[in-house]
Design a protein around this motif. Structure first.
Motif, PDB file in Angstrom:
ATOM      1  N   GLY A  43      70.408  58.016 -25.109  1.00  0.00           N
ATOM      2  CA  GLY A  43      68.984  58.073 -24.831  1.00  0.00           C
ATOM      3  C   GLY A  43      68.288  59.157 -25.627  1.00  0.00           C
ATOM      4  N   LEU A  44      68.999  60.255 -25.880  1.00  0.00           N
ATOM      5  CA  LEU A  44      68.418  61.362 -26.639  1.00  0.00           C
ATOM      6  C   LEU A  44      68.449  61.118 -28.141  1.00  0.00           C
ATOM      7  CD1 LEU A  44      69.970  64.358 -24.693  1.00  0.00           C
ATOM      8  CD2 LEU A  44      67.546  63.771 -24.773  1.00  0.00           C
ATOM      9  N   ALA A  45      69.595  60.609 -28.621  1.00  0.00           N
ATOM     10  CA  ALA A  45      69.792  60.488 -30.062  1.00  0.00           C
ATOM     11  C   ALA A  45      69.715  59.059 -30.573  1.00  0.00           C
ATOM     12  CB  ALA A  45      71.156  61.086 -30.444  1.00  0.00           C
ATOM     13  N   GLY A  56      75.391  57.283 -22.246  1.00  0.00           N
ATOM     14  CA  GLY A  56      73.999  56.913 -22.029  1.00  0.00           C
ATOM     15  C   GLY A  56      73.056  58.077 -22.231  1.00  0.00           C
ATOM     16  N   PHE A  57      73.455  59.264 -21.764  1.00  0.00           N
ATOM     17  CA  PHE A  57      72.608  60.446 -21.902  1.00  0.00           C
ATOM     18  C   PHE A  57      72.405  60.801 -23.368  1.00  0.00           C
ATOM     19  CE2 PHE A  57      71.725  65.032 -21.834  1.00  0.00           C
ATOM     20  CZ  PHE A  57      70.673  65.062 -20.922  1.00  0.00           C
ATOM     21  N   ILE A  81      71.413  53.168 -17.199  1.00  0.00           N
ATOM     22  CA  ILE A  81      70.605  54.048 -16.351  1.00  0.00           C
ATOM     23  C   ILE A  81      70.357  55.383 -17.053  1.00  0.00           C
ATOM     24  CG2 ILE A  81      70.645  55.453 -14.239  1.00  0.00           C
ATOM     25  CD1 ILE A  81      72.088  53.037 -12.908  1.00  0.00           C
ATOM     26  N   PHE A  82      71.408  55.945 -17.663  1.00  0.00           N
ATOM     27  CA  PHE A  82      71.264  57.255 -18.300  1.00  0.00           C
ATOM     28  C   PHE A  82      70.523  57.173 -19.623  1.00  0.00           C
ATOM     29  CE2 PHE A  82      73.999  58.749 -15.013  1.00  0.00           C
ATOM     30  CZ  PHE A  82      73.753  60.106 -14.927  1.00  0.00           C
ATOM     31  N   VAL A 130      67.864  55.307 -19.993  1.00  0.00           N
ATOM     32  CA  VAL A 130      66.479  55.350 -19.523  1.00  0.00           C
ATOM     33  C   VAL A 130      66.090  56.768 -19.118  1.00  0.00           C
ATOM     34  CG1 VAL A 130      64.882  54.544 -17.745  1.00  0.00           C
ATOM     35  CG2 VAL A 130      66.480  52.939 -18.798  1.00  0.00           C
ATOM     36  N   ILE A 131      66.982  57.446 -18.383  1.00  0.00           N
ATOM     37  CA  ILE A 131      66.688  58.807 -17.925  1.00  0.00           C
ATOM     38  C   ILE A 131      66.547  59.762 -19.109  1.00  0.00           C
ATOM     39  CG2 ILE A 131      67.631  60.805 -16.695  1.00  0.00           C
ATOM     40  CD1 ILE A 131      68.975  58.795 -14.771  1.00  0.00           C
ATOM     41  N   ALA A 132      67.524  59.718 -20.017  1.00  0.00           N
ATOM     42  CA  ALA A 132      67.535  60.670 -21.128  1.00  0.00           C
ATOM     43  C   ALA A 132      66.406  60.411 -22.114  1.00  0.00           C
ATOM     44  CB  ALA A 132      68.882  60.609 -21.853  1.00  0.00           C
ATOM     45  N   ALA A 133      65.987  59.149 -22.231  1.00  0.00           N
ATOM     46  CA  ALA A 133      64.909  58.828 -23.174  1.00  0.00           C
ATOM     47  C   ALA A 133      63.620  59.572 -22.827  1.00  0.00           C
ATOM     48  CB  ALA A 133      64.658  57.329 -23.198  1.00  0.00           C
TER      49      ALA A 133
END
Length: 258
Positions: A155-157, A151-152, A94-95, A97-100
């Protein structure tokens, strides 16, 4: 046609170097359960364009993770371990997807640094013999918190593996279970990554043959790595995993500062 496509992307010496790097990546993957994309991309990007290096690892990464998930237990064991870590897996995905969605708005080097420094620090802390204990009654909360952080940052890195492995190692997850759960998590992430790069155009008719070719050295390396893994006890496996985590964390820091 197949060979012509490969020689359009690289010279024969570059192809030989790519094979050697990928055998090493497969070996480390087989022995510890992670670090295949990190080693492949870091190594191949030194002689190839970054987009080609990324494309080369997509197909073998998916297949190696499926193999890792199923090895020594089959579908039933995969379902059991996925159920045991369902909160972690669900929160992580989930995170991601959010962070992406925030990648374009936030500086990636900052998050690589934020991810790399704690991983190196915690791995060194654990390597010295210290123990990180999570009360079983609070495991659900820890799964959600660490899963969200992993996940956060993933998603970013684009790197959720090291933090996942650090957490599993810290809570003393049994070796076979750790290998299987990371295989399940990484398979889900690798499939998502594959779809994203088909959409982005990085994996295309020109780069797909190279990605398919890299299956061969990955299978060779991972087979040899599995032989090493089978000879490791829990203590040696934990130590090897922590050493690879330190290298992975230092690589993230290198990417951030360079």
């Amino acid at each position: 046609m197949f060979i012509d496509t490969l020689t359009d992307l690289m010279t024969l010496p570059q192809l030989a170097f790519a094979f050697a790097v990928t055998v090493l990546a497969g070996f480390v993957k087989g022995a510890t359960g992670f670090a295949l994309p990190m080693i492949m991309v870091s190594g191949l990007a030194s002689v190839l364009p970054p987009e080609t290096a990324i494309a080369s690892m997509i197909v073998p990464t998916v297949l190696s993770n499926v193999w890792q998930s199923l090895r020594g237990g089959g579908i039933g064991a995969v379902v059991d371990v996925a159920r045991a870590f369902k909160l972690y897996i669900a929160t992580l995905l989930i995170f991601i997807v959010i962070a992406a969605q925030l990648v374009a708005a936030l500086p990636q080097d900052v998050f690589l640094l934020v991810l790399g420094v704690p991983i190196v620090a915690l791995a060194l802390f654990l390597l010295k013999g210290h123990v990180m204990y999570v009360d079983p009654s609070k495991r659900g909360r820890a799964d959600v918190l660490i899963g969200a952080a992993s996940g956060f940052l993933g998603g970013l890195a684009g790197t959720w593996g090291p933090l996942t492995v650090t957490y599993l190692t810290a809570i003393n997850t049994p070796m076979k279970q750790q290998i299987r759960i990371t295989g399940v998590i990484f398979t889900a992430g690798a499939i998502t990554l594959s779809l994203a790069h088909i959409q982005s155009g990085i994996l295309n008719a020109k780069t797909l043959p190279l990605s398919l070719m890299m299956i061969i050295p990955v299978v060779i390396g991972q087979t040899l790595g599995n032989l090493v893994q089978d000879r490791l006890d829990q203590k040696k496996f934990r130590r090897m995993t922590l050493v690879v985590l330190i290298i992975a964390g230092l690589n993230l820091i290198r990417r951030a500062v360079m």
